[in-house]
Design a protein around this motif. Sequence first.
Motif, PDB file in Angstrom:
ATOM      1  N   UNK A  64      10.494  13.255 -12.906  1.00 55.24           N
ATOM      2  CA  UNK A  64      11.156  11.959 -12.773  1.00 55.24           C
ATOM      3  C   UNK A  64      10.822  11.311 -11.428  1.00 55.24           C
ATOM      4  N   UNK A  65      10.848  12.095 -10.355  1.00 55.57           N
ATOM      5  CA  UNK A  65      10.539  11.553  -9.029  1.00 55.57           C
ATOM      6  C   UNK A  65       9.078  11.119  -8.930  1.00 55.57           C
ATOM      7  N   UNK A  66       8.185  11.890  -9.561  1.00 52.65           N
ATOM      8  CA  UNK A  66       6.762  11.514  -9.548  1.00 52.65           C
ATOM      9  C   UNK A  66       6.551  10.193 -10.282  1.00 52.65           C
ATOM     10  N   UNK A  67       7.203  10.030 -11.417  1.00 57.10           N
ATOM     11  CA  UNK A  67       7.081   8.784 -12.177  1.00 57.10           C
ATOM     12  C   UNK A  67       7.682   7.623 -11.402  1.00 57.10           C
ATOM     13  N   UNK A  68       8.766   7.874 -10.681  1.00 54.88           N
ATOM     14  CA  UNK A  68       9.385   6.815  -9.880  1.00 54.88           C
ATOM     15  C   UNK A  68       8.442   6.351  -8.779  1.00 54.88           C
ATOM     16  N   UNK A  69       7.792   7.303  -8.117  1.00 56.44           N
ATOM     17  CA  UNK A  69       6.845   6.940  -7.062  1.00 56.44           C
ATOM     18  C   UNK A  69       5.692   6.113  -7.620  1.00 56.44           C
ATOM     19  N   UNK A  70       5.181   6.506  -8.790  1.00 54.41           N
ATOM     20  CA  UNK A  70       4.076   5.744  -9.390  1.00 54.41           C
ATOM     21  C   UNK A  70       4.529   4.338  -9.782  1.00 54.41           C
ATOM     22  N   UNK A  71       5.767   4.213 -10.248  1.00 52.26           N
ATOM     23  CA  UNK A  71       6.258   2.896 -10.663  1.00 52.26           C
ATOM     24  C   UNK A  71       6.492   1.975  -9.476  1.00 52.26           C
ATOM     25  N   UNK A  72       6.713   2.555  -8.288  1.00 56.47           N
ATOM     26  CA  UNK A  72       6.975   1.753  -7.088  1.00 56.47           C
ATOM     27  C   UNK A  72       5.736   1.575  -6.213  1.00 56.47           C
ATOM     28  N   UNK A  73       4.647   2.280  -6.544  1.00 63.33           N
ATOM     29  CA  UNK A  73       3.438   2.210  -5.726  1.00 63.33           C
ATOM     30  C   UNK A  73       2.804   0.818  -5.812  1.00 63.33           C
ATOM     31  N   UNK A  74       2.639   0.169  -4.660  1.00 58.07           N
ATOM     32  CA  UNK A  74       2.075  -1.188  -4.601  1.00 58.07           C
ATOM     33  C   UNK A  74       0.623  -1.201  -4.132  1.00 58.07           C
ATOM     34  N   UNK A  75       0.103  -0.032  -3.682  1.00 60.55           N
ATOM     35  CA  UNK A  75      -1.253   0.010  -3.143  1.00 60.55           C
ATOM     36  C   UNK A  75      -2.312  -0.501  -4.097  1.00 60.55           C
ATOM     37  N   UNK A  76      -2.407   0.039  -5.325  1.00 65.31           N
ATOM     38  CA  UNK A  76      -3.444  -0.434  -6.249  1.00 65.31           C
ATOM     39  C   UNK A  76      -3.322  -1.921  -6.576  1.00 65.31           C
ATOM     40  N   UNK A  77      -2.091  -2.426  -6.699  1.00 68.74           N
ATOM     41  CA  UNK A  77      -1.889  -3.843  -7.009  1.00 68.74           C
ATOM     42  C   UNK A  77      -2.341  -4.722  -5.854  1.00 68.74           C
ATOM     43  N   UNK A  78      -1.966  -4.349  -4.629  1.00 66.69           N
ATOM     44  CA  UNK A  78      -2.359  -5.132  -3.457  1.00 66.69           C
ATOM     45  C   UNK A  78      -3.866  -5.096  -3.256  1.00 66.69           C
ATOM     46  N   UNK A  79      -4.466  -3.932  -3.486  1.00 67.09           N
ATOM     47  CA  UNK A  79      -5.925  -3.817  -3.359  1.00 67.09           C
ATOM     48  C   UNK A  79      -6.633  -4.724  -4.360  1.00 67.09           C
ATOM     49  N   UNK A  80      -6.136  -4.734  -5.595  1.00 65.14           N
ATOM     50  CA  UNK A  80      -6.747  -5.574  -6.626  1.00 65.14           C
ATOM     51  C   UNK A  80      -6.600  -7.050  -6.284  1.00 65.14           C
ATOM     52  N   UNK A  81      -5.459  -7.446  -5.732  1.00 65.69           N
ATOM     53  CA  UNK A  81      -5.262  -8.852  -5.366  1.00 65.69           C
ATOM     54  C   UNK A  81      -6.198  -9.269  -4.229  1.00 65.69           C
ATOM     55  N   UNK A  82      -6.381  -8.392  -3.251  1.00 66.84           N
ATOM     56  CA  UNK A  82      -7.305  -8.700  -2.153  1.00 66.84           C
ATOM     57  C   UNK A  82      -8.731  -8.800  -2.681  1.00 66.84           C
ATOM     58  N   UNK A  83      -9.058  -7.935  -3.606  1.00 71.00           N
ATOM     59  CA  UNK A  83     -10.402  -7.962  -4.186  1.00 71.00           C
ATOM     60  C   UNK A  83     -10.618  -9.253  -4.968  1.00 71.00           C
ATOM     61  N   UNK A  84      -9.575  -9.729  -5.676  1.00 75.01           N
ATOM     62  CA  UNK A  84      -9.670 -10.995  -6.395  1.00 75.01           C
ATOM     63  C   UNK A  84      -9.878 -12.136  -5.408  1.00 75.01           C
ATOM     64  N   UNK A  85      -9.124 -12.116  -4.332  1.00 68.53           N
ATOM     65  CA  UNK A  85      -9.245 -13.183  -3.322  1.00 68.53           C
ATOM     66  C   UNK A  85     -10.654 -13.243  -2.747  1.00 68.53           C
TER      67      UNK A  85
END
Length: 258
Positions: A64-85
């Motif tokens: 449960x804690x591992x899934x919570x961390x993955x659901x809150x992880x913003x690194x991949x999303x922020x990286x993808x947004x910077x790459x789009x920019x």
Amino acid sequence: MLGLAFSGAAFSRAYDCLMEPMQTVESSSPVAGVLETVLVKRGDPVKKGQVIATLDSRTERAAMEAAKLRSEAMGPTQTARKKIEFSQQKYERRKLMANDQLMTGQERDDAEAELRIAQAELQTAQENRAIAAREYAQQASLVAQRTLRSPFDGVVLDRLLSPGELTESSGTKKGILKLAQIHPIRVHLVLPEQLFGRLKIGDAVNVQPQYAGARLLAAKVSQIDRLIDAASGTFAVFMTIPNPDLSIPAGMRCKVEL
């Protein structure tokens, strides 16, 4: 069948009754596992929703804690947004240069492809977070299944398993605790068929418990059998007595005056 305390059949006014729990249940776990704690003992009062026992849930909690961390992880999303920019800016520059014949159309198309890939990576990152959130909810549900709560206000009748024992989820599983709901108390009264129709749902009736010092209790008719037992010529009436502080014991014999 409860006996009737009357002489001359329906002419007597005193009738035997029994004060019963409203319901009794064997509380058990829906999943198999090792019983970790039992937080109540025989005779303890319990409140609805109170935690009364837990199963070992270390593996489920870790997942449960591992899934919570993955659901809150913003690194991949922020990286993808910077790459789009970055890819957007690169594409715009190459598009202008291609229009001015300073760059080939192929190089412009390559930059556009990089932009589309970056946008797809952002979508993938967002989808992975959503999947992780669903996994977290699922794991939290599994953890909750390993926490046993009281289904009502009542008392503990018996403890059937001890910490360290294995609980089973099969059809022959043994309960962990036996509980009784004694708020309200249910009064079971048996009357002769001649009195059918004498009582109505909602009628107030005085009940006298049969133990030393017991006070007269006010009960309300909650159920009347519509089937008369042909063999005995009797029918059953059920009444309820409020017992919010659980001070009135169940299992006592009583009498009703009609």
